[in-house]
Design a protein around this motif. Structure first.
Motif, PDB file in Angstrom:
ATOM      1  N   UNK A 179       0.746  -1.274   0.080  1.00 18.48           N
ATOM      2  CA  UNK A 179       0.035  -0.044  -0.088  1.00 18.48           C
ATOM      3  C   UNK A 179       0.921   1.280  -0.217  1.00 18.48           C
ATOM      4  N   UNK A 180       0.818   2.164  -1.047  1.00 18.88           N
ATOM      5  CA  UNK A 180       1.409   3.229  -1.218  1.00 18.88           C
ATOM      6  C   UNK A 180       0.588   4.562  -0.789  1.00 18.88           C
ATOM      7  N   UNK A 181      -0.684   4.418  -1.150  1.00 22.03           N
ATOM      8  CA  UNK A 181      -1.498   5.924  -0.835  1.00 22.03           C
ATOM      9  C   UNK A 181      -2.687   5.468  -0.058  1.00 22.03           C
ATOM     10  N   UNK A 182      -2.321   5.457   1.342  1.00 17.20           N
ATOM     11  CA  UNK A 182      -3.350   5.256   2.089  1.00 17.20           C
ATOM     12  C   UNK A 182      -4.644   6.270   2.067  1.00 17.20           C
ATOM     13  N   UNK A 183      -4.275   7.438   1.840  1.00 16.18           N
ATOM     14  CA  UNK A 183      -5.411   8.560   1.709  1.00 16.18           C
ATOM     15  C   UNK A 183      -6.355   7.920   0.803  1.00 16.18           C
ATOM     16  N   UNK A 184      -5.991   7.595  -0.533  1.00  7.84           N
ATOM     17  CA  UNK A 184      -6.935   7.235  -1.633  1.00  7.84           C
ATOM     18  C   UNK A 184      -7.562   6.201  -1.022  1.00  7.84           C
ATOM     19  N   UNK A 185      -7.094   5.171  -0.396  1.00  7.38           N
ATOM     20  CA  UNK A 185      -7.824   4.136   0.076  1.00  7.38           C
ATOM     21  C   UNK A 185      -8.772   4.566   0.950  1.00  7.38           C
ATOM     22  N   UNK A 186      -8.431   5.231   1.919  1.00 10.64           N
ATOM     23  CA  UNK A 186      -9.504   5.706   2.868  1.00 10.64           C
ATOM     24  C   UNK A 186     -10.637   6.514   2.474  1.00 10.64           C
ATOM     25  N   UNK A 187     -10.361   7.106   1.490  1.00 10.85           N
ATOM     26  CA  UNK A 187     -11.586   7.803   0.728  1.00 10.85           C
ATOM     27  C   UNK A 187     -12.459   6.777   0.209  1.00 10.85           C
ATOM     28  N   UNK A 188     -12.036   5.658  -0.493  1.00 13.10           N
ATOM     29  CA  UNK A 188     -12.723   4.695  -1.106  1.00 13.10           C
ATOM     30  C   UNK A 188     -13.401   3.848   0.074  1.00 13.10           C
ATOM     31  N   UNK A 189     -12.929   3.595   1.248  1.00 13.27           N
ATOM     32  CA  UNK A 189     -13.476   3.054   2.313  1.00 13.27           C
ATOM     33  C   UNK A 189     -14.613   3.781   2.892  1.00 13.27           C
ATOM     34  N   UNK A 190     -14.456   5.061   2.732  1.00 12.55           N
ATOM     35  CA  UNK A 190     -15.492   6.081   3.628  1.00 12.55           C
ATOM     36  C   UNK A 190     -16.723   5.944   2.704  1.00 12.55           C
ATOM     37  N   UNK A 191     -16.441   5.655   1.436  1.00 11.66           N
ATOM     38  CA  UNK A 191     -17.820   5.734   0.520  1.00 11.66           C
ATOM     39  C   UNK A 191     -18.014   7.145  -0.054  1.00 11.66           C
ATOM     40  N   UNK A 192     -19.055   7.311  -0.878  1.00 13.62           N
ATOM     41  CA  UNK A 192     -19.633   8.598  -1.285  1.00 13.62           C
ATOM     42  C   UNK A 192     -19.833   9.442  -0.308  1.00 13.62           C
ATOM     43  N   UNK A 193     -19.643  10.698  -0.649  1.00  7.30           N
ATOM     44  CA  UNK A 193     -19.998  11.795   0.344  1.00  7.30           C
ATOM     45  C   UNK A 193     -20.719  12.809  -0.303  1.00  7.30           C
TER      46      UNK A 193
END
Length: 220
Positions: free
Chosen positions: A206-220
């Protein structure tokens, strides 16, 4: 190892010494079964490294329901430890992992002698129930891509400037989130093209945790 574990942290030195003489180290490869639901219980298992998937088979037998993902410095098998009954779920190594087996006959006398261990064990059990409730809620209401991102972040652990390497297979990742291997590969390959992760046989970095966190959070 024992002094750093959540259950035994701050325990008296006498407790650590008594356990250290009896604790049995065990290692498992990714995908290897640790125990089956219904197996006789021999004690509590503490995770030193890696992750363990706790699940129960669905009635038709073709799939399973993931109840929990147990990581470093956590314990599992506490229900059978307390009631001396059979295992209530399956435990499978989600990654390569190292465990310590603490047999019931060695651990329960310590719990009786040091009540603070009993209080901490109850707190761990309560936290496990909360996580199981969240896991079941995720499977019911969260899309597969979000579940995959959340699971990958959990397996990756704390951030590291060189990326976090997760030693598990795509098939095992699919088991954890309720996806086929093909579906898992489709999402992972897309994330690799975007530079979020890098794939290798039996591993994912995993290189970009921020991008994965946005996916994990779902649509905003």
């Amino acid at each position: 190892m024992l002094t750093q574990h959540e259950l035994f942290r701050d325990a008296p030195q006498t407790v650590i010494e008594r356990l250290a003489k009896r604790a049995q180290p065990l290692t498992f490869r990714c995908g290897q079964r640790i125990f089956h639901r219904g197996d006789e219980s021999h004690g509590l298992l503490a995770v030193v490294s890696g992750h363990v998937r706790i699940s129960t088979p669905c009635p038709e037998g073709r799939s399973e329901l993931i109840l929990n993902l147990i990581g470093p410095n956590e314990v599992f098998g506490e229900i059978a430890l307390l009631d001396d009954g059979p295992r209530t779920a399956d435990a499978i190594a989600a990654t390569r992992c190292c465990l310590l087996l603490l047999e019931r006959r060695d651990l329960l006398p310590l719990v009786n002698d040091f009540p603070t261990l009993a209080v901490r064990l109850l707190a761990i059990l309560s936290g496990r129930l909360r996580r199981t409730s969240q896991q079941l809620s995720d499977h019911a209401f969260v899309c597969a891509e979000q579940r995959l991102a959340k699971t990958l972040l959990t397996l990756a652990g704390a951030p590291d400037r060189n990326g976090n390497r997760v030693l598990t297979t795509q098939r095992e990742l699919g088991h954890m989130v309720g996806l086929s291997r093909e579906g898992t590969n489709r999402h992972l390959s897309a994330w690799q093209r975007k530079g979020y992760i890098a794939l290798a046989p039996g591993a994912c970095t995993v290189f970009d945790r921020t991008a994965l966190q946005k996916i994990a959070s779902g649509p905003t």
